[in-house]
Design a protein around this motif. Structure first.
Motif, PDB file in Angstrom:
ATOM      1  N   LEU A  59      31.273  39.481  41.468  1.00  0.00           N
ATOM      2  CA  LEU A  59      31.411  39.783  40.042  1.00  0.00           C
ATOM      3  C   LEU A  59      31.593  41.279  39.812  1.00  0.00           C
ATOM      4  CD1 LEU A  59      28.723  37.366  38.547  1.00  0.00           C
ATOM      5  CD2 LEU A  59      31.219  37.100  38.517  1.00  0.00           C
ATOM      6  N   GLY A  60      30.908  42.096  40.613  1.00  0.00           N
ATOM      7  CA  GLY A  60      31.087  43.531  40.488  1.00  0.00           C
ATOM      8  C   GLY A  60      32.450  43.990  40.967  1.00  0.00           C
ATOM      9  N   TRP A  61      32.964  43.339  42.021  1.00  0.00           N
ATOM     10  CA  TRP A  61      34.270  43.712  42.583  1.00  0.00           C
ATOM     11  C   TRP A  61      35.426  43.245  41.708  1.00  0.00           C
ATOM     12  CZ3 TRP A  61      37.978  40.099  44.059  1.00  0.00           C
ATOM     13  CH2 TRP A  61      39.092  40.604  44.749  1.00  0.00           C
ATOM     14  N   LYS A  62      35.243  42.130  41.013  1.00  0.00           N
ATOM     15  CA  LYS A  62      36.334  41.500  40.279  1.00  0.00           C
ATOM     16  C   LYS A  62      36.984  42.442  39.273  1.00  0.00           C
ATOM     17  CE  LYS A  62      35.285  38.266  37.360  1.00  0.00           C
ATOM     18  NZ  LYS A  62      34.868  36.981  36.750  1.00  0.00           N
ATOM     19  N   LYS A  63      36.210  43.399  38.748  1.00  0.00           N
ATOM     20  CA  LYS A  63      36.745  44.315  37.743  1.00  0.00           C
ATOM     21  C   LYS A  63      37.787  45.260  38.332  1.00  0.00           C
ATOM     22  CE  LYS A  63      32.219  44.224  35.478  1.00  0.00           C
ATOM     23  NZ  LYS A  63      31.013  45.012  35.110  1.00  0.00           N
ATOM     24  N   ILE A  64      37.689  45.532  39.619  1.00  0.00           N
ATOM     25  CA  ILE A  64      38.643  46.444  40.263  1.00  0.00           C
ATOM     26  C   ILE A  64      39.315  45.744  41.446  1.00  0.00           C
ATOM     27  CG2 ILE A  64      37.438  48.549  39.569  1.00  0.00           C
ATOM     28  CD1 ILE A  64      36.218  48.589  42.420  1.00  0.00           C
ATOM     29  N   GLY A  65      39.424  44.430  41.382  1.00  0.00           N
ATOM     30  CA  GLY A  65      39.895  43.638  42.514  1.00  0.00           C
ATOM     31  C   GLY A  65      41.271  44.038  43.016  1.00  0.00           C
TER      32      GLY A  65
END
Length: 262
Positions: A25-31
């Motif tokens: 979920l944290g990575w998804k913003k800058i995936g």
């Protein structure tokens, strides 16, 4: 001592999923930016060496140099992505952000956290390796069905490199120390393990060293699959990657227990 060590091991077979999901979920913003960043170095090698030097090189092991190189870059991208996520991402969550400290106040054990971190790093490696494979397939250097055979190998390779890097993360006092691991371990593997040229071109002593390194085992599984050839000693290569996954995991549990749970 044994009871304290056992308390740091995974509590069950599914708690790690919560750690994996939190990282996702944290990575998804800058995936997208993250995937492109992980692809940069392998793609530069693939196109720079493949289309540059590759035009001046005769076929290697019965195939074009760029097809030979593409398989090496798939394994290399898995190594680089898993390592970077562990030494920088996991260290940041453990040290600066103190995310692990908060997790340890829940029902999660230290082992659950480490398993989740390793699974997430392997996921990052899988995404990077698959992306390189898709590029190579689009260019005609491997077939589309081979991707299905490669996915478990890429994931296992990612787990092995993440597990090794987790030991380094447990020992490093700060980010600055990771340059030694990258320079003294990761970069030599790139040149020793057959990613860019056949291992049999090296002196005998270097060939013996290469045969013990995890990247060589990953390449020896990935390259035959991409080139449509039978893989020799498949059980040996899979077993070696499993050892590189399991033993460093237990070592990192012991090191982190000493570091975080005094």
């Amino acid at each position: 001592m044994g009871e304290r060590y056992a308390a740091a091991m995974p509590a069950n077979a599914w708690n790690w999923v919560a750690v994996w999901r939190r990282n996702y979920l944290g990575w998804k913003k800058i995936g997208l930016a993250s995937v492109l960043g992980n692809l940069a170095d392998p793609m530069i090698y693939l196109f720079g060496l493949g289309f540059g030097i590759g035009t001046m090189i005769r076929p290697v092991e019965g195939t074009s140099y760029i097809a030979f190189l593409a398989a090496g870059m798939v394994a290399t991208s898995a190594m680089a992505s898993a390592t970077a996520e562990t030494v920088y991402g996991s260290f940041g969550r453990m040290d600066n952000q103190r995310t692990w400290e908060g997790m340890l106040c829940t029902q999660l054990t230290l082992g659950d956290i480490l398993l989740g971190e390793l699974a997430w790093a392997a996921t990052k490696a899988l995404m990077a390796g698959t992306a390189i494979t898709i590029v190579a397939t689009t260019l005609g250097y491997t077939s589309w069905p081979s991707i299905l055979c490669l996915l478990p190998v890429i994931a296992l390779s990612g787990l092995a490199f993440a597990s090794l890097a987790m030991v380094v993360t447990a020992l490093a006092p700060s980010y600055e120390y990771f340059i030694f691991y990258n320079t003294l371990v990761i970069t030599p593997m790139l040149f020793l393990c057959g990613a860019m040229f056949p291992v049999n071109q090296l002196p005998g002593a270097f060939q013996d060293v290469a045969s013990l390194l995890p990247l060589a085992h990953a390449i020896d599984l990935i390259r035959p699959a991409m080139l449509g050839r039978p893989a020799g000693s498949m059980g040996l290569h899979i077993g070696a990657l499993c050892i590189y996954t399991v033993l460093p995991f237990f070592l990192s549990v012991a090191l982190f227990r000493r570091r975080l749970m005094r």
